[in-house]
Motif scaffolding. Structure first.
Motif, mmCIF file in Angstrom:
data_model
loop_
_atom_site.group_PDB
_atom_site.id
_atom_site.type_symbol
_atom_site.label_atom_id
_atom_site.label_comp_id
_atom_site.label_asym_id
_atom_site.label_seq_id
_atom_site.Cartn_x
_atom_site.Cartn_y
_atom_site.Cartn_z
ATOM 1 N N PRO A 156 44.106 24.234 4.150
ATOM 2 C CA PRO A 156 42.747 24.310 3.195
ATOM 3 C C PRO A 156 42.098 22.778 3.510
ATOM 4 N N MET A 157 40.770 22.940 3.257
ATOM 5 C CA MET A 157 39.869 21.884 3.538
ATOM 6 C C MET A 157 39.522 21.345 2.080
ATOM 7 N N ALA A 158 38.961 20.304 2.338
ATOM 8 C CA ALA A 158 38.311 19.552 0.932
ATOM 9 C C ALA A 158 37.320 20.450 0.520
ATOM 10 N N ARG A 159 36.844 20.314 -0.779
ATOM 11 C CA ARG A 159 35.858 20.962 -1.507
ATOM 12 C C ARG A 159 34.346 20.599 -0.811
ATOM 13 N N SER A 160 33.560 21.158 -0.473
ATOM 14 C CA SER A 160 32.211 21.047 0.036
ATOM 15 C C SER A 160 31.402 22.338 -0.126
ATOM 16 N N SER A 165 36.078 29.202 -5.289
ATOM 17 C CA SER A 165 36.479 28.048 -4.484
ATOM 18 C C SER A 165 35.242 27.703 -3.525
ATOM 19 N N THR A 166 35.018 26.647 -2.865
ATOM 20 C CA THR A 166 34.045 26.665 -1.770
ATOM 21 C C THR A 166 34.896 27.131 -0.515
ATOM 22 N N GLU A 200 38.233 25.647 0.999
ATOM 23 C CA GLU A 200 39.053 25.316 0.078
ATOM 24 C C GLU A 200 40.200 26.163 -0.480
ATOM 25 N N LYS A 201 41.528 25.550 -0.821
ATOM 26 C CA LYS A 201 42.214 26.574 -1.504
ATOM 27 C C LYS A 201 41.673 27.606 -2.545
ATOM 28 N N ARG A 223 29.298 24.023 6.264
ATOM 29 C CA ARG A 223 29.549 23.413 4.769
ATOM 30 C C ARG A 223 28.533 22.087 4.738
ATOM 31 N N ALA A 247 43.550 29.406 1.785
ATOM 32 C CA ALA A 247 42.040 29.398 1.735
ATOM 33 C C ALA A 247 41.753 30.579 2.109
ATOM 34 N N SER A 297 39.433 25.159 11.134
ATOM 35 C CA SER A 297 37.956 24.156 10.805
ATOM 36 C C SER A 297 37.579 23.280 11.937
#
Length: 217
Positions: free
Chosen positions: A61-65, A110-111, A114-115, A150, A183, A213
């Motif tokens: 998963p990626m960070a929230r954005s 979730s964005t 994101e997970k 994003r 995610a 990503s």
């Protein structure tokens, strides 16, 4: 738990509860905002419905954005993403009925990247304006790509794992909007249009998983 995460969780649970209580009538009631349209604009139905998921290797998963736009290369779809919340009835908002209406990301989910399950909604048709941004969503196939760009300059690369079509009266809200281990992405639009009833009876849902990503060039 950060207050922003707690708030998103509460909003998501509220949306799921509203869906269950309302019979899952997401994207507007069958006689509501999804207006009748000329027969030639009836969207194609998915050839694949509920069943085993295609095997893909999930990416971390990626960070929230916040998402800003979506690309579906196989459908030649590119749209900015509006932000959607809950309406006064506690149900998920839908994009406006307007020419060239964009798709919208539900901010209680979730964005993308994101997970959890990120949820993006779009019209299949837009009343007298004709076809909508997700008009051909039902012809997507497992293995095809969906890209979400994003605000932090990164792109979340999703791979479609399956498509499903559900009656609005039996929409699986917890499955679509609920928590996931990876995610994931859900794309939702209206499906079967009943000419006699002058109403959409089903929703098409595309299920996809994050598989890569990338950063901006």
């Amino acid at each position: 738990m950060p207050s922003s995460v707690r708030a998103r969780g509460l909003a998501l649970r509220a949306a799921i509860a509203a869906a269950v209580l309302a019979g899952g009538l997401f994207l507007g009631a069958t006689s509501g905002s999804w207006w009748p349209h000329p027969a030639h604009t009836v969207p194609p139905r998915p050839s694949a419905t509920t069943g085993p998921e295609a095997r893909v290797v999930a990416a971390a998963p990626m960070a929230r954005s916040q998402p800003v736009s979506i690309d579906i290369p196989s459908l030649h779809v590119r749209s900015r993403l509006d932000t959607l919340g809950l309406d006064r009835n506690g149900e998920v908002q839908v994009p406006p009925i307007a020419a060239d209406a964009p798709a919208g990301w539900y901010q209680g989910s979730s964005t993308p990247g994101e997970k959890g399950a990120a949820v993006i909604l779009g019209h299949s048709t837009v009343g007298r304006y004709g076809t909508g941004v997700f008009y051909r969503l039902g012809v997507l196939r497992a293995g095809q790509a969906v890209l979400v760009h994003r605000a932090d300059g990164t792109t979340a690369h999703f791979t479609v794992v399956r498509l499903a079509e559900y009656p609005k009266s039996d929409f699986p809200a917890r499955e679509v909007y609920g928590d996931t281990a990876d995610a994931e992405l859900r794309l939702i639009t209206c499906g079967h249009y009943d000419q006699a009833a002058h109403a959409y009876q089903d929703n098409v849902v595309v299920y996809a998983k994050l598989t890569a990503s990338s950063a901006a060039d």
